[in-house]
Scaffold this active site. Structure first.
Site, PDB file in Angstrom:
ATOM      1  N   ASP A 232      66.973 -18.980  48.783  1.00 45.32           N
ATOM      2  CA  ASP A 232      66.417 -17.678  49.799  1.00 45.32           C
ATOM      3  C   ASP A 232      65.595 -15.873  49.827  1.00 45.32           C
ATOM      4  O   ASP A 232      65.723 -15.829  50.656  1.00 45.32           O
ATOM      5  CB  ASP A 232      67.784 -17.423  50.789  1.00 45.32           C
ATOM      6  CG  ASP A 232      68.434 -16.803  51.595  1.00 45.32           C
ATOM      7  OD1 ASP A 232      66.842 -16.995  52.955  1.00 45.32           O
ATOM      8  OD2 ASP A 232      69.104 -16.338  52.389  1.00 45.32           O
ATOM      9  N   SER A 256      66.756 -14.659  59.107  1.00 44.91           N
ATOM     10  CA  SER A 256      67.082 -15.577  58.893  1.00 44.91           C
ATOM     11  C   SER A 256      67.684 -16.669  59.735  1.00 44.91           C
ATOM     12  O   SER A 256      68.812 -15.838  59.798  1.00 44.91           O
ATOM     13  CB  SER A 256      67.921 -16.415  57.019  1.00 44.91           C
ATOM     14  OG  SER A 256      66.765 -16.243  56.271  1.00 44.91           O
ATOM     15  N   GLN A 306      63.021 -23.349  56.428  1.00 43.63           N
ATOM     16  CA  GLN A 306      64.433 -22.427  56.844  1.00 43.63           C
ATOM     17  C   GLN A 306      63.242 -21.595  57.916  1.00 43.63           C
ATOM     18  O   GLN A 306      61.933 -21.717  57.891  1.00 43.63           O
ATOM     19  CB  GLN A 306      64.138 -21.159  55.947  1.00 43.63           C
ATOM     20  CG  GLN A 306      64.452 -20.325  56.537  1.00 43.63           C
ATOM     21  CD  GLN A 306      65.362 -18.879  55.224  1.00 43.63           C
ATOM     22  OE1 GLN A 306      64.540 -18.074  55.910  1.00 43.63           O
ATOM     23  NE2 GLN A 306      65.927 -19.186  54.561  1.00 43.63           N
TER      24      GLN A 306
END
Length: 314
Positions: A232, A256, A306
Site C-alpha cells: 500500500d 484507497s 488497487q
C-alpha cells in the site's frame, strides 16, 4: 498509496489513506526495533471466538493507515484457519476512516471450510460502524501447472540510494517526516515520482526494491501481512507519475477505495523483493494501479490491484 501511508511506514502508526496530511516521507531506517513495533501492531488480542481487537500506536496521526487495518484484518482471518492452509487471495474495501484513539474490533465470519479451500470474511468496526471489510481465501499446498512472467532486469538494491538519500534537497521541505524511523527499507529503481515533476507527462510506471528492515519470525501469515502492508506504500505513485504531480508538493488528495492481492509462491518479507507498479487508467477522479512482487531470485510471488480516489487541483 498516499503520503498518509508513508507516515505509517515511518512510524507504524500511520493514517488513513485519505490524503489529509501534508507531505510525509519514509525517512531513515532504524532497523529491528522499528520492525518489532510493526510486528507487535499485528499481534491482535482475541476477546471472543471469532472476535479480535487491534490498536493503533499512541502517536498515530488523525486517521488509521489503511495498510494497518488491512494487515490486522488478515491476521484475524488467519487465526481462524488451520495452519496447513496458506492465504492465496484477498479482496478489501475501505469504507470509513479509522479513529486511532480507540481500538478496532475485527469480526470474523467463517464463511466456508472445504476440503482444499477455506474462506473468511472480516469486518473491522469502530463506534458501531464498519470501517473496512476483507474477504480472504486460504488453500492447502497442492501440485499443479506452473508458469510466471519474468522479473524485469533491474539493478541490485544494494547499488541504489536509500529513500532518505533520494530526498536530497527536498529533506527540508518534507520536514521532520524525513527523519522518522521506518520498518520498511525502500530503494527506488525508477526515478522517484517527486523527481519527475515539472517534466510533462511521464510513464505511468514505478519500480521499488523493498524489504522488512530486520528479521521476522518463521510465520507464513506474518510475512503475507507484512507484504500486504508494504503493497500500500507506493502503488498509487504510478498513477501520479503519469501526470507529473506528487503528494504534498502539489494540490493532490487521495484515498484507497479497494485493494486486491493474489499470493502465488512462498516468500520472506525480510528478504528483498521488487515491487513493479503501473497504471493502465485514470478517470472520474479515480486511478487504477497494478503491481507485481518479485523475490530477489526472480520468482513472481504476488500480484496487486488497487483503485484509489485521486483529486488534483490546478
Amino acid at each position: 498509496m498516499t503520503e498518509a501511508a508513508r507516515a505509517a511506514a515511518a512510524d507504524p502508526a500511520g493514517t488513513a489513506a485519505d490524503g489529509s496530511l501534508s507531505m510525509e516521507a519514509h525517512g531513515v531506517s532504524h532497523g529491528q526495533a522499528v520492525l518489532d513495533r510493526l510486528v507487535a501492531l499485528l499481534d491482535l488480542e482475541k476477546i471472543e471466538e471469532n472476535i479480535f481487537r487491534g490498536v493503533s500506536p499512541a502517536e498515530s496521526p488523525v486517521r488509521v493507515f489503511g495498510g494497518q487495518v488491512a494487515g490486522q484484518a488478515l491476521v484475524a482471518a488467519g487465526r481462524t484457519v488451520p495452519a496447513d492452509r496458506r492465504v492465496h487471495s484477498l479482496h478489501a474495501y475501505f469504507i470509513r476512516p479509522g479513529d486511532p484513539s480507540v481500538p478496532i474490533i475485527y469480526e470474523v465470519d467463517r464463511t466456508r471450510d472445504g476440503r482444499s479451500f477455506t474462506t473468511r470474511r472480516v469486518v473491522a468496526v469502530q463506534h458501531g460502524k464498519p470501517i473496512f471489510s476483507l474477504s480472504a481465501s486460504f488453500q492447502i499446498d497442492e501440485d499443479g501447472i506452473d508458469h510466471a512472467e519474468a522479473m524485469p532486469d533491474v539493478p541490485a538494491p544494494e547499488s541504489l540510494p536509500t529513500y532518505s538519500e533520494r530526498l536530497g534537497d527536498l529533506r527540508e521541505q518534507f520536514g521532520s517526516a524525513a527523519s522518522m524511523p521506518q520498518p520498511i527499507d525502500l530503494r527506488y529503481v525508477t526515478d522517484p515520482p517527486w523527481a519527475r515533476r515539472g517534466h510533462g507527462p511521464q510513464e505511468a510506471h514505478n519500480q521499488v526494491w523493498m524489504r522488512a528492515d530486520g528479521t521476522l519470525p518463521d510465520d507464513d501469515l506474518l510475512h503475507v501481512c507484512l507484504l500486504a502492508y508494504a503493497s500500500d506504500l507506493t502503488l498509487l505513485d504510478a498513477v501520479l507519475a503519469r501526470h507529473g504531480v506528487y503528494w504534498g508538493l502539489d494540490k493532490v488528495s487521495g484515498a484507497s477505495l479497494d485493494h486486491a492481492m493474489w499470493f502465488h509462491r512462498p516468500f520472506r518479507a525480510d528478504d528483498w523483493f521488487l515491487y513493479d507498479c503501473s497504471s493502465p487508467s485514470a478517470s472520474g477522479a479515480r486511478g487504477l494501479a497494478t503491481g507485481r512482487f518479485f523475490s530477489r531470485d526472480g520468482a513472481l510471488v504476488a500480484t496487486v490491484v488497487q483503485e484509489g480516489l485521486l483529486r488534483v487541483q490546478d
